[in-house]
Design a protein around this motif. Structure first.
Motif, PDB file in Angstrom:
ATOM      1  N   UNK A 259     -62.295 -44.471  27.450  1.00  0.00           N
ATOM      2  CA  UNK A 259     -62.114 -44.933  26.071  1.00  0.00           C
ATOM      3  C   UNK A 259     -63.029 -44.177  25.112  1.00  0.00           C
ATOM      4  N   UNK A 260     -64.153 -43.689  25.629  1.00  0.00           N
ATOM      5  CA  UNK A 260     -65.069 -42.909  24.799  1.00  0.00           C
ATOM      6  C   UNK A 260     -64.449 -41.583  24.367  1.00  0.00           C
ATOM      7  N   UNK A 261     -63.421 -41.147  25.107  1.00  0.00           N
ATOM      8  CA  UNK A 261     -62.747 -39.902  24.728  1.00  0.00           C
ATOM      9  C   UNK A 261     -62.128 -40.042  23.338  1.00  0.00           C
ATOM     10  N   UNK A 262     -61.560 -41.214  23.060  1.00  0.00           N
ATOM     11  CA  UNK A 262     -60.993 -41.463  21.743  1.00  0.00           C
ATOM     12  C   UNK A 262     -62.052 -41.440  20.651  1.00  0.00           C
ATOM     13  N   UNK A 263     -63.222 -42.002  20.952  1.00  0.00           N
ATOM     14  CA  UNK A 263     -64.315 -41.997  19.977  1.00  0.00           C
ATOM     15  C   UNK A 263     -64.803 -40.569  19.745  1.00  0.00           C
ATOM     16  N   UNK A 264     -64.835 -39.775  20.814  1.00  0.00           N
ATOM     17  CA  UNK A 264     -65.211 -38.373  20.701  1.00  0.00           C
ATOM     18  C   UNK A 264     -64.244 -37.634  19.780  1.00  0.00           C
ATOM     19  N   UNK A 265     -62.939 -37.818  20.007  1.00  0.00           N
ATOM     20  CA  UNK A 265     -61.936 -37.200  19.126  1.00  0.00           C
ATOM     21  C   UNK A 265     -62.097 -37.679  17.683  1.00  0.00           C
ATOM     22  N   UNK A 266     -62.362 -38.974  17.550  1.00  0.00           N
ATOM     23  CA  UNK A 266     -62.550 -39.551  16.215  1.00  0.00           C
ATOM     24  C   UNK A 266     -63.656 -38.827  15.457  1.00  0.00           C
ATOM     25  N   UNK A 267     -64.825 -38.716  16.087  1.00  0.00           N
ATOM     26  CA  UNK A 267     -65.944 -38.092  15.390  1.00  0.00           C
ATOM     27  C   UNK A 267     -65.710 -36.605  15.134  1.00  0.00           C
ATOM     28  N   UNK A 268     -65.115 -35.912  16.088  1.00  0.00           N
ATOM     29  CA  UNK A 268     -64.858 -34.492  15.890  1.00  0.00           C
ATOM     30  C   UNK A 268     -63.892 -34.273  14.728  1.00  0.00           C
ATOM     31  N   UNK A 269     -62.859 -35.088  14.643  1.00  0.00           N
ATOM     32  CA  UNK A 269     -61.886 -34.959  13.554  1.00  0.00           C
ATOM     33  C   UNK A 269     -62.494 -35.394  12.226  1.00  0.00           C
ATOM     34  N   UNK A 270     -63.221 -36.508  12.248  1.00  0.00           N
ATOM     35  CA  UNK A 270     -63.811 -37.026  11.017  1.00  0.00           C
ATOM     36  C   UNK A 270     -64.848 -36.061  10.441  1.00  0.00           C
ATOM     37  N   UNK A 271     -65.681 -35.507  11.313  1.00  0.00           N
ATOM     38  CA  UNK A 271     -66.695 -34.577  10.807  1.00  0.00           C
ATOM     39  C   UNK A 271     -66.061 -33.312  10.251  1.00  0.00           C
ATOM     40  N   UNK A 272     -64.986 -32.853  10.876  1.00  0.00           N
ATOM     41  CA  UNK A 272     -64.307 -31.652  10.397  1.00  0.00           C
ATOM     42  C   UNK A 272     -63.555 -31.907   9.098  1.00  0.00           C
ATOM     43  N   UNK A 273     -62.826 -33.026   9.028  1.00  0.00           N
ATOM     44  CA  UNK A 273     -61.930 -33.287   7.900  1.00  0.00           C
ATOM     45  C   UNK A 273     -62.578 -34.000   6.726  1.00  0.00           C
ATOM     46  N   UNK A 274     -63.648 -34.748   6.992  1.00  0.00           N
ATOM     47  CA  UNK A 274     -64.251 -35.568   5.940  1.00  0.00           C
ATOM     48  C   UNK A 274     -65.670 -35.106   5.606  1.00  0.00           C
ATOM     49  N   UNK A 275     -66.572 -35.177   6.582  1.00  0.00           N
ATOM     50  CA  UNK A 275     -67.966 -34.803   6.342  1.00  0.00           C
ATOM     51  C   UNK A 275     -68.093 -33.324   5.983  1.00  0.00           C
ATOM     52  N   UNK A 276     -67.534 -32.455   6.799  1.00  0.00           N
ATOM     53  CA  UNK A 276     -67.667 -31.023   6.556  1.00  0.00           C
ATOM     54  C   UNK A 276     -66.920 -30.600   5.295  1.00  0.00           C
ATOM     55  N   UNK A 277     -65.813 -31.268   5.001  1.00  0.00           N
ATOM     56  CA  UNK A 277     -65.074 -30.951   3.783  1.00  0.00           C
ATOM     57  C   UNK A 277     -65.901 -31.284   2.546  1.00  0.00           C
ATOM     58  N   UNK A 278     -66.599 -32.416   2.576  1.00  0.00           N
ATOM     59  CA  UNK A 278     -67.485 -32.768   1.461  1.00  0.00           C
ATOM     60  C   UNK A 278     -68.608 -31.746   1.331  1.00  0.00           C
ATOM     61  N   UNK A 279     -69.128 -31.298   2.457  1.00  0.00           N
ATOM     62  CA  UNK A 279     -70.177 -30.270   2.434  1.00  0.00           C
ATOM     63  C   UNK A 279     -69.648 -28.977   1.820  1.00  0.00           C
ATOM     64  N   UNK A 280     -68.422 -28.616   2.148  1.00  0.00           N
ATOM     65  CA  UNK A 280     -67.831 -27.402   1.579  1.00  0.00           C
ATOM     66  C   UNK A 280     -67.667 -27.523   0.070  1.00  0.00           C
ATOM     67  N   UNK A 281     -67.265 -28.694  -0.403  1.00  0.00           N
ATOM     68  CA  UNK A 281     -67.098 -28.876  -1.848  1.00  0.00           C
ATOM     69  C   UNK A 281     -68.442 -28.780  -2.562  1.00  0.00           C
TER      70      UNK A 281
END
Length: 209
Positions: free
Chosen positions: A89-111
């Protein structure tokens, strides 16, 4: 298995580069100096048409996007412990954080870092930066609360590739108006990652220390 990583100093390659050191695998580095606009050369665009770093070449395949590269590399080493088992089940959490950091956190950093890429002209640049700072603060709060409840790592007791990705964005944020280091649990995570031999070796090789 030799990985070839196209990179730039302190770029979105940092997490992958540190993962290579953590895994103690064979890899080659090919520098693409963004300051010299090397990412726009015909030779590099033939490899990555986006004109960005990082890019990975492995077994004849070209892979771009930092989170995709990181997850792919860890899939080659399922016994490393740096990504949860496929059926966990932790695999889903891993995917969650990898996607969230790429699409949300890192995107805000780029802006925040490159507001000129998001508007025409320079009239509204500060507005872009200000909104990015607000989003970064929201993101750091989300991570800080998660680490407080489930830490010391993003997946709990087990270090994972997601922690390397978080460290990378946290490192960038040192110069932002909204910094990871201003949140106690995120800063503790950052400092713990900073002490890892793999991270120190990466930073030394990239000329960051």
């Amino acid at each position: 298995m030799i990985f070839t990583l196209y990179w730039d100093k302190g770029g979105a390659n940092m997490a992958i580069h540190a993962i290579f050191e953590e895994l103690a695998v064979n890899y080659d580095l090919i520098e693409i100096d963004l300051a010299k606009n090397m990412q726009k050369s015909p030779e590099y665009l033939a490899i990555n048409p986006n004109g960005k770093v990082p890019t990975l070449v492995h077994k004849g395949e070209v892979i771009y996007e930092s989170s995709a590269i990181l997850m792919y590399v860890l899939d080659q080493y399922p016994k490393s412990g740096l990504s949860p088992d496929l059926m966990s089940s932790k695999r889903g959490v891993f995917y969650q954080y990898m996607s969230w950091m790429s699409n949300t956190l890192q995107e805000a950093a780029n802006r925040w870092a490159h507001p000129e890429q998001f508007v025409n002209g320079d009239t509204n640049l500060q507005q872009v930066v200000d909104k990015a700072s607000e989003e970064l603060a929201r993101c750091w709060k989300v991570i800080d609360q998660a680490l407080e409840g489930d830490g010391p790592w993003l997946l709990g007791e087990q270090l994972s590739g997601a922690d390397f990705h978080l460290f990378m964005v946290a490192y960038w944020s040192r110069r932002y108006t909204s910094r990871a280091q201003d949140w106690p649990n995120v800063n503790k995570h950052y400092q713990s990652m900073l002490k890892r031999d793999a991270v120190q070796k990466m930073m030394l090789q990239e000329g960051l220390v």
